[in-house]
Design a protein around this motif. Structure first.
Motif, PDB file in Angstrom:
ATOM      1  N   ARG A   4       0.855  -1.191   0.000  1.00  0.00           N
ATOM      2  CA  ARG A   4       0.000   0.000   0.000  1.00  0.00           C
ATOM      3  C   ARG A   4       0.888   1.236   0.000  1.00  0.00           C
ATOM      4  O   ARG A   4       1.707   1.406   0.893  1.00  0.00           O
ATOM      5  CB  ARG A   4      -0.882   0.009   1.250  1.00  0.00           C
ATOM      6  N   LEU A   5       0.754   2.063  -1.014  1.00  0.00           N
ATOM      7  CA  LEU A   5       1.589   3.263  -1.115  1.00  0.00           C
ATOM      8  C   LEU A   5       0.709   4.494  -1.143  1.00  0.00           C
ATOM      9  O   LEU A   5      -0.365   4.486  -1.736  1.00  0.00           O
ATOM     10  CB  LEU A   5       2.433   3.214  -2.393  1.00  0.00           C
ATOM     11  N   LEU A   6       1.182   5.571  -0.489  1.00  0.00           N
ATOM     12  CA  LEU A   6       0.480   6.857  -0.546  1.00  0.00           C
ATOM     13  C   LEU A   6       1.118   7.672  -1.666  1.00  0.00           C
ATOM     14  O   LEU A   6       2.284   8.048  -1.572  1.00  0.00           O
ATOM     15  CB  LEU A   6       0.616   7.579   0.794  1.00  0.00           C
ATOM     16  N   PRO A  32      -1.954  21.707 -13.950  1.00  0.00           N
ATOM     17  CA  PRO A  32      -1.580  20.897 -12.779  1.00  0.00           C
ATOM     18  C   PRO A  32      -1.187  19.455 -13.109  1.00  0.00           C
ATOM     19  O   PRO A  32      -1.612  18.554 -12.411  1.00  0.00           O
ATOM     20  CB  PRO A  32      -2.873  20.935 -11.970  1.00  0.00           C
ATOM     21  N   GLY A 171      -7.566  18.735 -12.030  1.00  0.00           N
ATOM     22  CA  GLY A 171      -6.574  19.157 -11.045  1.00  0.00           C
ATOM     23  C   GLY A 171      -6.714  18.481  -9.691  1.00  0.00           C
ATOM     24  O   GLY A 171      -5.713  18.227  -9.020  1.00  0.00           O
ATOM     25  N   VAL A 172      -7.938  18.161  -9.278  1.00  0.00           N
ATOM     26  CA  VAL A 172      -8.116  17.464  -7.993  1.00  0.00           C
ATOM     27  C   VAL A 172      -7.448  16.103  -8.060  1.00  0.00           C
ATOM     28  O   VAL A 172      -6.637  15.737  -7.208  1.00  0.00           O
ATOM     29  CB  VAL A 172      -9.614  17.297  -7.638  1.00  0.00           C
ATOM     30  N   GLN A 175      -3.553  16.223  -8.308  1.00  0.00           N
ATOM     31  CA  GLN A 175      -2.818  16.737  -7.151  1.00  0.00           C
ATOM     32  C   GLN A 175      -3.062  15.958  -5.866  1.00  0.00           C
ATOM     33  O   GLN A 175      -2.265  16.031  -4.936  1.00  0.00           O
ATOM     34  CB  GLN A 175      -3.191  18.212  -6.914  1.00  0.00           C
ATOM     35  N   MET A 176      -4.173  15.231  -5.781  1.00  0.00           N
ATOM     36  CA  MET A 176      -4.489  14.578  -4.517  1.00  0.00           C
ATOM     37  C   MET A 176      -3.620  13.343  -4.293  1.00  0.00           C
ATOM     38  O   MET A 176      -3.085  12.758  -5.232  1.00  0.00           O
ATOM     39  CB  MET A 176      -5.961  14.172  -4.475  1.00  0.00           C
ATOM     40  N   MET A 177      -3.469  12.977  -3.031  1.00  0.00           N
ATOM     41  CA  MET A 177      -2.778  11.727  -2.685  1.00  0.00           C
ATOM     42  C   MET A 177      -3.788  10.777  -2.064  1.00  0.00           C
ATOM     43  O   MET A 177      -4.628  11.180  -1.262  1.00  0.00           O
ATOM     44  CB  MET A 177      -1.664  11.980  -1.668  1.00  0.00           C
ATOM     45  N   GLU A 178      -3.685   9.507  -2.483  1.00  0.00           N
ATOM     46  CA  GLU A 178      -4.480   8.442  -1.875  1.00  0.00           C
ATOM     47  C   GLU A 178      -3.618   7.187  -1.860  1.00  0.00           C
ATOM     48  O   GLU A 178      -2.558   7.149  -2.471  1.00  0.00           O
ATOM     49  CB  GLU A 178      -5.752   8.170  -2.698  1.00  0.00           C
ATOM     50  N   VAL A 179      -4.161   6.163  -1.210  1.00  0.00           N
ATOM     51  CA  VAL A 179      -3.436   4.901  -1.166  1.00  0.00           C
ATOM     52  C   VAL A 179      -3.659   4.161  -2.479  1.00  0.00           C
ATOM     53  O   VAL A 179      -4.773   4.105  -2.995  1.00  0.00           O
ATOM     54  CB  VAL A 179      -3.915   4.042   0.019  1.00  0.00           C
ATOM     55  N   ARG A 260     -16.977  11.928  -6.840  1.00  0.00           N
ATOM     56  CA  ARG A 260     -16.629  11.731  -5.425  1.00  0.00           C
ATOM     57  C   ARG A 260     -17.489  12.644  -4.552  1.00  0.00           C
ATOM     58  O   ARG A 260     -18.005  12.232  -3.509  1.00  0.00           O
ATOM     59  CB  ARG A 260     -15.139  12.022  -5.199  1.00  0.00           C
ATOM     60  N   ILE A 261     -17.607  13.894  -4.977  1.00  0.00           N
ATOM     61  CA  ILE A 261     -18.451  14.843  -4.238  1.00  0.00           C
ATOM     62  C   ILE A 261     -19.893  14.352  -4.259  1.00  0.00           C
ATOM     63  O   ILE A 261     -20.602  14.418  -3.257  1.00  0.00           O
ATOM     64  CB  ILE A 261     -18.322  16.253  -4.857  1.00  0.00           C
TER      65      ILE A 261
END
Lengths: 352, 177
Positions: A4-6, A32, A171-172, A175-179, A260-261
């Motif tokens: 599992r990587l972030l 971005p 851009g979301v 730029q976002m980080m998740e696993v 997602r929203i």
């Protein structure tokens, strides 16, 4: 399951491409999505691949044309204004039936616009931003894990159908980080590339890769062949997620980060006793019309939510075809729809 | 349900984004679902910076927050911008060495910590963000100090590992303040 990587969305796209066998990347920086190029610059030399920062977006897409002609898995990436510059090259690659992956991490337009997330390149991606009767396969990931999986799929689909596949993010997502969970081995689809121009050693006739056919009868037949291919794809490759639609009266249609929203909206609405579900197109072209048939009977209305003035809305209206009312709410210019705004729209619809 | 939605906001260069990334990383090590969404672009270069972090037991719907359960603020404009995001009984932590303004709401839990001052007294101003994360851990239980330490080893390059004992000291000082 592997480790599992972030990771940041943009970096995952680059890593996924390398895992999918891409050894040629040509790009030009723009926010971005610049981390894709950063990652490629760092990693490509280590895996024996080519990272090249071109002198412009136009140069980069034509380098893609060259590498794809040689039968290599190749990618370029940019954001909205840069993708506009690539349109001529995308049309030529589509005309020449070349497999390639193009990533668009969308930002607000038109023109130079801004750098905040947007979905206002939907028309450009799905209706053909370049000239001629062509399509790209357009995949719309909604999480970092999906950025990984769909980027790998994009290379397979591009090869299978000999066409350009686009990852359409914003851009979301970039730029976002998740696993992310990487597979030990990627499901790489090997295809026949005997058509490619990679040297024939005087042992066979040379291959020609071109989009020019001056005889209209020949060009029409070429187009018919393209359209037949597109028809097959529309039948076989529609992808979508149906989320909590079993009892839903209002069905939100949203893709990418907006989906997602929308999942937050579904939750909030249900806490207030309003039965809302989500239909999330994963392929934007082919548009998943089949998904609408599954939810049509029970639904009272559809609500399209986008970070645009209402572009996918037109495809939703075509899919619904007058059977149920279709509403829209959205934000533009880099503003992100708020849960409250969507809830207000839902209440407005409920009130009739 | 275990659900923490955190916004961290201040100036670029205060370690806003690295604090958020470390919390997300530590949350992942705790086996939770996590997301991290930073402000990006010109904001990062000297302007205001903020990030949104979610740590949850359930799959995370949106990484973009319209409301939060905890807010860390390192300058006055960020308090003005994000105070309204806090849910009722939410945790507000301000760096009182930099934030003179007071929150207008009285339905939240407010903690003041002179983090920048504490950090420069201890000899490393760059750790002010860590004191605030310590207070966040103490008041919310979003992650454990142990997972935070592991996150430091996971995120920092080897050449910076010698700083980790100092950072953990800062974290504990923040927790105990």
């Amino acid at each position: 399951m592997g480790e599992r990587l972030l990771m940041k969305g943009n970096e995952v796209i680059a890593e996924a491409a390398i895992r999918a066998g891409c050894r040629h990347y040509f790009g030009y920086p723009i926010t971005p999505q610049t981390e894709i190029a950063h990652y490629m610059a760092k990693k490509m030399p280590k895996v024996g691949g080519v990272f090249l920062q071109a002198e412009s977006e136009v140069a980069a897409i034509n380098m893609v044309y060259g590498a794809a002609s040689a039968g290599k898995r190749v990618m370029t990436s940019s954001s909205s204004p840069g993708i506009s510059l690539k349109q001529e090259g995308i049309s030529y690659a589509s005309g020449s039936q070349l497999p390639a992956v193009v990533v668009n991490i969308m930002r607000g337009g038109p023109g130079l616009g801004g750098i905040q997330p947007s979905q206002s390149d939907y028309f450009q991606a799905t209706k053909g931003g370049g000239h001629g009767d062509y399509h790209m396969i357009v995949l719309a990931p909604s999480s970092v894990q999906e950025l990984y999986e769909l980027t790998v799929d994009a290379f397979n689909l591009a090869d299978q159908y000999r066409m350009v596949a686009m990852i359409l993010g914003d851009g979301v997502l970039g730029q976002m980080m998740e696993v992310v969970n990487f597979r030990d081995e990627e499901p790489i689809v090997e295809t026949d590339k005997s058509w490619c121009a990679c040297g024939h050693g005087m042992k066979r006739e040379h291959n020609t890769i071109t989009s020019i056919h001056l005889d209209p009868a020949v060009l029409e037949q070429w187009n018919i062949n393209l359209q037949n291919k597109y028809k097959t794809i529309c039948e076989k490759e529609q992808r979508y997620e149906i989320y909590k639609c079993d009892d839903a009266e209002i069905i939100i249609v949203a893709y990418g980060s907006v989906a997602r929203i929308a999942k937050n909206v579904v939750q909030v609405a249900r806490e207030e006793g309003i039965k809302v579900g989500l239909l999330r197109p994963i392929t934007l072209w082919p548009f998943p019309v089949k998904a609408f048939e599954q939810v049509m009977d029970r639904a009272k209305a559809f609500l399209t939510v986008e970070m645009s003035s209402g572009q996918m809305l037109e495809d939703v209206m075509l899919a619904v075809n007058g059977r149920k009312p279709v509403y829209f709410t959205g934000r533009m210019g880099g503003m992100i729809p708020r849960v409250d705004d969507v809830m207000a729209k839902i209440k407005e619809i409920m009130a009739g | 349900m275990f659900l923490h939605e955190v916004i961290i906001a201040g100036f670029g260069g205060q370690g806003i984004l690295s604090a958020g990334r470390l919390i997300a990383y530590a949350g992942m090590l705790d086996g939770r679902e996590v997301s991290f969404f930073p402000s990006y672009g010109p904001e990062m270069r000297g302007g205001t910076a903020n990030c949104m972090v979610v740590v949850s037991d359930e799959p995370i719907a949106s990484p973009v927050l319209n409301s939060c359960t905890a807010l860390i603020v390192m300058n006055n404009p960020s308090l003005e911008k994000f105070e309204s995001y806090l849910k009722k009984d939410g945790v507000l932590i301000t760096d009182s060495s930099l934030v003179q303004q007071k929150p207008v709401r009285n339905d939240i839990r407010h903690f003041e910590l002179p983090a920048t001052l504490m950090a420069s007294d201890a000899g490393n101003k760059a750790f002010s963000n860590i004191y605030l994360v310590g207070k966040l851990i103490k008041e919310t239980g979003i992650i454990t100090p142990e997972s935070f330490e592991k996150a430091l080893y996971g995120v920092l390059s080897k050449s910076k590992h010698y700083l980790i004992p100092q950072e953990m000291e800062a974290l504990r000082a923040g927790m105990e303040y």
